[in-house]
Design an enzyme around this catalytic site. Structure first.
Site, PDB file in Angstrom:
ATOM      1  N   ASP A  94       0.866  -1.187   0.000  1.00 53.82           N
ATOM      2  CA  ASP A  94       0.000   0.000   0.000  1.00 53.82           C
ATOM      3  C   ASP A  94       0.894   1.225   0.000  1.00 53.82           C
ATOM      4  O   ASP A  94       2.062   1.163   0.393  1.00 53.82           O
ATOM      5  CB  ASP A  94      -0.909   0.014   1.231  1.00 53.82           C
ATOM      6  CG  ASP A  94      -1.939   1.140   1.149  1.00 53.82           C
ATOM      7  OD1 ASP A  94      -2.672   1.206   0.144  1.00 53.82           O
ATOM      8  OD2 ASP A  94      -1.990   1.973   2.071  1.00 53.82           O
ATOM      9  N   SER A  95       0.326   2.352  -0.425  1.00 55.50           N
ATOM     10  CA  SER A  95       1.089   3.596  -0.396  1.00 55.50           C
ATOM     11  C   SER A  95       1.468   3.970   1.033  1.00 55.50           C
ATOM     12  O   SER A  95       2.420   4.715   1.230  1.00 55.50           O
ATOM     13  CB  SER A  95       0.254   4.712  -1.031  1.00 55.50           C
ATOM     14  OG  SER A  95      -0.990   4.807  -0.359  1.00 55.50           O
TER      15      SER A  95
ATOM     16  N   CYS B 234      -3.559  -1.220  -2.370  1.00 58.89           N
ATOM     17  CA  CYS B 234      -3.815   0.192  -2.675  1.00 58.89           C
ATOM     18  C   CYS B 234      -4.681   0.305  -3.942  1.00 58.89           C
ATOM     19  O   CYS B 234      -4.306  -0.181  -5.008  1.00 58.89           O
ATOM     20  CB  CYS B 234      -2.478   0.885  -2.888  1.00 58.89           C
ATOM     21  SG  CYS B 234      -2.606   2.629  -3.275  1.00 58.89           S
TER      22      CYS B 234
ATOM     23  N   GLU C 104      -4.446  10.366   7.815  1.00 55.40           N
ATOM     24  CA  GLU C 104      -3.001  10.447   8.078  1.00 55.40           C
ATOM     25  C   GLU C 104      -2.715  11.356   9.272  1.00 55.40           C
ATOM     26  O   GLU C 104      -1.764  11.137  10.013  1.00 55.40           O
ATOM     27  CB  GLU C 104      -2.266  10.984   6.842  1.00 55.40           C
ATOM     28  CG  GLU C 104      -2.246  10.034   5.664  1.00 55.40           C
ATOM     29  CD  GLU C 104      -1.169   8.957   5.777  1.00 55.40           C
ATOM     30  OE1 GLU C 104      -0.156   9.210   6.440  1.00 55.40           O
ATOM     31  OE2 GLU C 104      -1.375   7.867   5.205  1.00 55.40           O
TER      32      GLU C 104
ATOM     33  N   CYS D  34     -10.801   2.881  -1.034  1.00 57.29           N
ATOM     34  CA  CYS D  34      -9.493   3.383  -0.616  1.00 57.29           C
ATOM     35  C   CYS D  34      -9.181   2.733   0.725  1.00 57.29           C
ATOM     36  O   CYS D  34     -10.061   2.642   1.590  1.00 57.29           O
ATOM     37  CB  CYS D  34      -9.523   4.899  -0.461  1.00 57.29           C
ATOM     38  SG  CYS D  34      -8.022   5.564   0.292  1.00 57.29           S
TER      39      CYS D  34
ATOM     40  N   HIS E  42      -7.687   3.665   3.288  1.00 54.21           N
ATOM     41  CA  HIS E  42      -7.808   4.483   4.500  1.00 54.21           C
ATOM     42  C   HIS E  42      -9.256   4.642   4.982  1.00 54.21           C
ATOM     43  O   HIS E  42      -9.495   4.903   6.155  1.00 54.21           O
ATOM     44  CB  HIS E  42      -7.275   5.895   4.246  1.00 54.21           C
ATOM     45  CG  HIS E  42      -5.786   6.006   4.224  1.00 54.21           C
ATOM     46  ND1 HIS E  42      -5.004   5.351   3.309  1.00 54.21           N
ATOM     47  CD2 HIS E  42      -4.939   6.728   5.008  1.00 54.21           C
ATOM     48  CE1 HIS E  42      -3.734   5.662   3.522  1.00 54.21           C
ATOM     49  NE2 HIS E  42      -3.664   6.487   4.551  1.00 54.21           N
TER      50      HIS E  42
HETATM   51  N1  DGL Z   1      -3.875   3.625  -0.295  1.00 55.71           N
HETATM   52  C1  DGL Z   1      -4.517   4.501  -1.233  1.00 55.71           C
HETATM   53  C2  DGL Z   1      -5.720   3.850  -1.904  1.00 55.71           C
HETATM   54  O1  DGL Z   1      -6.217   2.817  -1.495  1.00 55.71           O
HETATM   55  C3  DGL Z   1      -4.944   5.795  -0.619  1.00 55.71           C
HETATM   56  C4  DGL Z   1      -3.875   6.633  -0.031  1.00 55.71           C
HETATM   57  C5  DGL Z   1      -3.060   7.432  -1.016  1.00 55.71           C
HETATM   58  O2  DGL Z   1      -3.585   8.365  -1.647  1.00 55.71           O
HETATM   59  O3  DGL Z   1      -1.891   7.125  -1.105  1.00 55.71           O
HETATM   60  O4  DGL Z   1      -6.169   4.389  -2.898  1.00 55.71           O
END
Ligand code: DGL
Length: 289
Positions: free
Chosen positions: A10-11, A73, A170, A204, A206
């Site tokens: 994931d990011s 992600c 975040e 997403c 998050h």
């Molecule tokens: N993890 C990213 C997603 O699921 C969201 C967070 C980001 O923008 O890096 O799209």
């Protein structure tokens, strides 16, 4: 010999919401989670940048001993998976596999059970409206619209970018009047329109962390889908259909965590999501020539 783990990328730390579901559903396997926190968020970045960051992350996980990588992600799945699968992997990593979250989530939105073949094994939803909430990059990619058009062409899809939700998570702002204001700003228009969605995907990693605030803002009859459980169910089904990969995976129940930023900060976020202390290693990703 290197370990043989399932890599989860994931990011940032949001993908731990997906990992938590994988650990519950498929606990026997060994996992290596990588969060590219130093370069998150990916959501506002260009397709080219998301693609090259994702390729570096996937290569790191391959080198660390993961024959199978799950892109938890959505932004990376929506913007980089197809090119990785069609160009990078056949040329450089023909023996590895990368799976994303867009296709399985679109199947769930369409009401298809894991492993279903549309039109053959289960009827998809044929009409009505569904919605995907995601980052700017996920929405701009059109990936959800593309997949849903193949699976359930009669469904109307509303895509809503929620650019401030990731920064709120975040920053640890998971509740309170400020958070409610920004969530309402993106949610209210969905339900004020004449043909509102009956099913909403949190597209997403998050967003499930905001679910306690989102749920009361959405009409009770509307189904809200978080991705962790559905990705875990569909991965279990995929492993059953791919015994050649399943046999390669080690079954010691180990978990490893890596981040490109501060490991202590990441460990605190991780502990909150996974409800257990985790040891996190800081790593550097190699740029791909
Ligand atoms: N993890 C990213 C997603 O699921 C969201 C967070 C980001 O923008 O890096 O799209």
């Amino acid at each position: 010999m290197l370990a043989s783990m399932i890599g989860v990328f994931d990011s940032g730390f949001g993908g731990l919401t997906v990992l938590a579901a994988l650990l519950k559903r498929l606990p026997v396997y060994d996992y290596l989670y990588l969060g590219d926190s130093a370069r998150a968020p990916y959501g506002p970045r260009s397709l080219e940048v998301v693609h090259s960051f994702t390729r570096e992350a996937v290569e790191f996980l391959f080198d660390a001993g993961c024959p199978l990588v799950v892109l938890a992600c959505n932004t990376a799945s929506a913007q980089a998976l197809r090119t990785l699968q069609q160009r990078h992997m056949p040329a450089h990593r023909p023996d590895r596999r990368v799976l994303g979250v867009v296709r399985p989530s679109a199947e769930a939105l369409a009401g298809l059970p894991p492993g279903a073949i549309p039109g053959v094994t289960a009827p998809a939803l044929t009409k009505g409206t569904v919605a995907v909430l995601g980052t700017k990059g996920t929405v701009a990619s059109g990936s959800y619209a593309l997949e849903l058009a193949k699976l359930a062409p009669g469904l109307r899809l509303i895509q809503q970018a929620c650019p401030l939700w990731v920064p709120l998570v975040e920053a640890g702002e998971l509740s309170g009047p400020g958070t409610e204001y920004f969530l309402r700003k993106d949610l209210d228009p969905l339900f004020a329109a004449p043909d509102p969605p009956s099913r909403v995907l949190l597209g997403c990693t998050h967003y499930p962390l905001l679910l306690p605030v989102i749920r009361p803002m959405v009409p009770p009859a509307v189904e809200i889908i978080a991705q962790g459980g559905l990705v875990a169910d569909r991965l279990a089904d995929w492993l059953l259909r791919h015994p050649e990969m399943e046999r390669r995976l080690w079954r010691n129940g180990t978990r490893h965590y890596a981040t490109t930023d501060d490991p202590e900060w990441f460990a605190r976020q991780g502990q909150a999501i996974l409800s257990t202390p985790i040891a996190v290693e800081r790593v550097r990703l190699k740029s791909w020539p």
